[in-house]
Design a protein around this motif. Structure first.
Motif, short mmCIF file in Angstrom:
data_model
loop_
_atom_site.label_atom_id
_atom_site.label_comp_id
_atom_site.label_asym_id
_atom_site.label_seq_id
_atom_site.Cartn_x
_atom_site.Cartn_y
_atom_site.Cartn_z
N PRO A 79 -17.07 3.32 -40.50
CA PRO A 79 -16.86 4.48 -41.37
C PRO A 79 -15.40 4.90 -41.47
O PRO A 79 -14.99 5.53 -42.43
CB PRO A 79 -17.72 5.58 -40.72
CG PRO A 79 -17.86 5.15 -39.29
CD PRO A 79 -17.87 3.65 -39.31
N ALA A 80 -14.61 4.58 -40.45
CA ALA A 80 -13.19 4.96 -40.47
C ALA A 80 -12.40 3.91 -39.72
O ALA A 80 -12.90 3.26 -38.79
CB ALA A 80 -12.98 6.33 -39.83
N GLU A 81 -11.16 3.71 -40.12
CA GLU A 81 -10.30 2.75 -39.45
C GLU A 81 -10.03 3.20 -38.02
O GLU A 81 -9.82 4.38 -37.74
CB GLU A 81 -8.98 2.60 -40.21
CG GLU A 81 -8.11 1.46 -39.70
CD GLU A 81 -6.89 1.25 -40.57
OE1 GLU A 81 -6.10 0.35 -40.24
OE2 GLU A 81 -6.74 1.99 -41.55
N GLY A 82 -10.06 2.25 -37.09
CA GLY A 82 -9.78 2.58 -35.69
C GLY A 82 -11.02 2.88 -34.88
O GLY A 82 -10.93 3.16 -33.69
N GLY A 83 -12.21 2.85 -35.51
CA GLY A 83 -13.44 3.10 -34.77
C GLY A 83 -13.71 2.00 -33.76
O GLY A 83 -13.29 0.86 -33.93
N THR A 84 -14.43 2.32 -32.69
CA THR A 84 -14.72 1.35 -31.64
C THR A 84 -16.11 0.76 -31.75
O THR A 84 -16.39 -0.31 -31.21
CB THR A 84 -14.55 1.99 -30.25
OG1 THR A 84 -15.46 3.11 -30.15
CG2 THR A 84 -13.12 2.47 -30.05
N HIS A 85 -17.03 1.45 -32.43
CA HIS A 85 -18.39 0.95 -32.57
C HIS A 85 -19.10 1.73 -33.67
O HIS A 85 -18.58 2.72 -34.18
CB HIS A 85 -19.15 1.10 -31.24
CG HIS A 85 -19.42 2.53 -30.86
ND1 HIS A 85 -18.48 3.31 -30.22
CD2 HIS A 85 -20.51 3.33 -31.05
CE1 HIS A 85 -18.98 4.52 -30.02
NE2 HIS A 85 -20.20 4.56 -30.51
N ILE A 86 -20.29 1.25 -34.01
CA ILE A 86 -21.15 1.95 -34.96
C ILE A 86 -22.47 2.25 -34.26
O ILE A 86 -23.13 1.34 -33.76
CB ILE A 86 -21.42 1.10 -36.22
CG1 ILE A 86 -20.09 0.75 -36.91
CG2 ILE A 86 -22.35 1.81 -37.18
CD1 ILE A 86 -20.26 -0.26 -38.04
N SER A 87 -22.84 3.50 -34.21
CA SER A 87 -24.11 3.88 -33.58
C SER A 87 -25.23 3.74 -34.59
O SER A 87 -25.11 4.18 -35.73
CB SER A 87 -24.04 5.32 -33.06
OG SER A 87 -23.09 5.44 -32.03
#
Length: 395
Positions: A241-249
């Protein structure tokens, strides 16, 4: 804006500043009195200050554009696709005359757009969200190892996606031997593995937003007339959803049993390493010729033999010993690292791509090192190889 009032500057105002003020792109304020009114003078030091400010502004804008680049759509990609009516799709497929295959919720038909063949996937039980997700992702990607979107149909209850046609079907048809000739060359399978890995690397690192495919398996790796592999089916894919995210829940676990990352199953935290796990399973299938099941039997089979130093025993018999043992050993070790139970122990896709290139280089050098090679035979004798003899896994 540049405000020079109250500084008691003398000297001529730089011509470029006056020109920018005239054009309306610079708001310039300065004191004018006495001789200054006659000469419009400010000190030469202003030139240096302004040039420095403008130079820094250009650098800042460049950095901002670079950071935003992944988020900005590519107009050339987005505007090259066509939305078809259901009647047009019927015409393209000659009223769905020639089926190419079917899945759980879709059927694929051969069609023609102009002089080009296409594959048309019609959804039999349309999931609007999944349909829109796949179309959106396909519109945003452009890579030689990803299937291309030609257009789509969103006409009432009729949902369909029009792809480029892949003449040689899917990888699983070759591995299983069903309706397709075997890909009995290790070099060919290695090249197909590299193609698929490069497609995943693009999704993870080079697309506008990092994308997790979420359903990497042999049936979603398609082959064109030249046996170039391309990833397909992005219905389950997720973009960060956004740049720099670490994971998707995620609330629900999605994917195909046997290929789903166990770390993802436990935590419901989806990362690029989930695709790495799935790719590792596919690579093991390509090495062994055994298709995976939900019990991870191919992983267990290879792990036991590799630890015992019997890695040659796991290689697909259809290769007929025409391979370099070093290349296969490195590929097995890479695949087993990809299917590590914890995601932090797995490599990134760029590391996978580089290692597969190394494996392919080993095969290439072995090929040219053998003067009796007729063009397809590759040595399995480590003494004839240009590379060191494979170590035992427990060495």
């Amino acid at each position: 804006m540049l405000n020079l009032k109250g500084n008691k500057f003398t000297g001529p105002i730089p011509a470029q500043l006056l020109e920018n003020q005239k054009k309306g792109i610079l708001s310039l304020s300065y004191d004018v009195s006495g001789d200054e009114k006659k000469n419009n003078k400010v000190p030469a030091v202003v030139v240096s200050v302004v040039v420095s400010v403008l130079f820094l502004a250009v650098i800042y804008i460049g950095i901002w554009i670079r950071r935003r680049r992944r988020k900005l759509p590519d107009p050339a990609v987005e505007q090259s696709h066509t939305q078809y009516t259901y009647a047009e799709v019927q015409n393209i497929t000659e009223n769905f005359k020639k089926p190419l295959g079917s899945g759980g919720f879709s059927e694929v038909f051969l069609g023609n757009v102009g002089n080009s063949k296409v594959a048309v996937k019609m959804l039999s039980s349309p999931d609007q969200k999944a349909f829109e997700n796949e179309v959106k992702i396909l519109m945003s990607i452009n890579h030689k190892n990803l299937t291309s979107l030609v257009g789509y149909c969103n006409d009432g209850e009729h949902k369909g996606i029009v792809y480029e046609y892949m003449a040689n079907g899917s990888l699983d048809q070759y591995l299983s031997g069903k309706n397709r000739p075997d890909i009995s060359s290790w070099v060919k399978r290695l090249r197909i593995a590299l193609d698929a890995a490069q497609g995943l690397q693009y999704l993870h690192d080079e697309s506008q937003k990092a994308i997790i495919h979420r359903d990497v398996k042999p049936s979603n790796i398609l082959l064109n007339k030249q046996l170039q592999a391309k990833l397909a089916d992005f219905g389950l894919s997720k973009a960060y959803p956004a740049e720099g995210g670490t994971h998707i829940s995620t609330v629900n676990i999605a994917g195909t049993p046997g290929y789903i990352d166990p770390d993802y199953e436990d935590t419901k935290r989806l990362t690029e390493k989930s695709d790495v796990f799935s790719f590792g399973v596919v690579l093991l299938e390509m090495i062994t010729g055994r298709l995976e099941d939900r019990n991870h039997t191919v992983i267990q089979f290879v792990t036991v033999n590799f630890k015992n130093g019997n890695f040659i025993q796991v290689v697909d018999e259809r290769f007929k010993n025409k391979f370099d043992a070093n290349s296969v050993w490195e590929a097995i070790r890479l695949a087993l690292t990809c299917v590590s139970q914890t995601s932090s122990s797995r490599p990134t896709m760029i590391m996978v791509v580089n290692k597969l290139k190394d494996c392919l280089a080993i095969e290439t050098y072995s090929h040219y090192a053998d003067p009796d090679d007729s063009g397809d035979k590759l040595t399995t004798d480590p003494e004839k190889s240009l590379f060191p003899k494979p170590r035992r896994a427990n060495a």
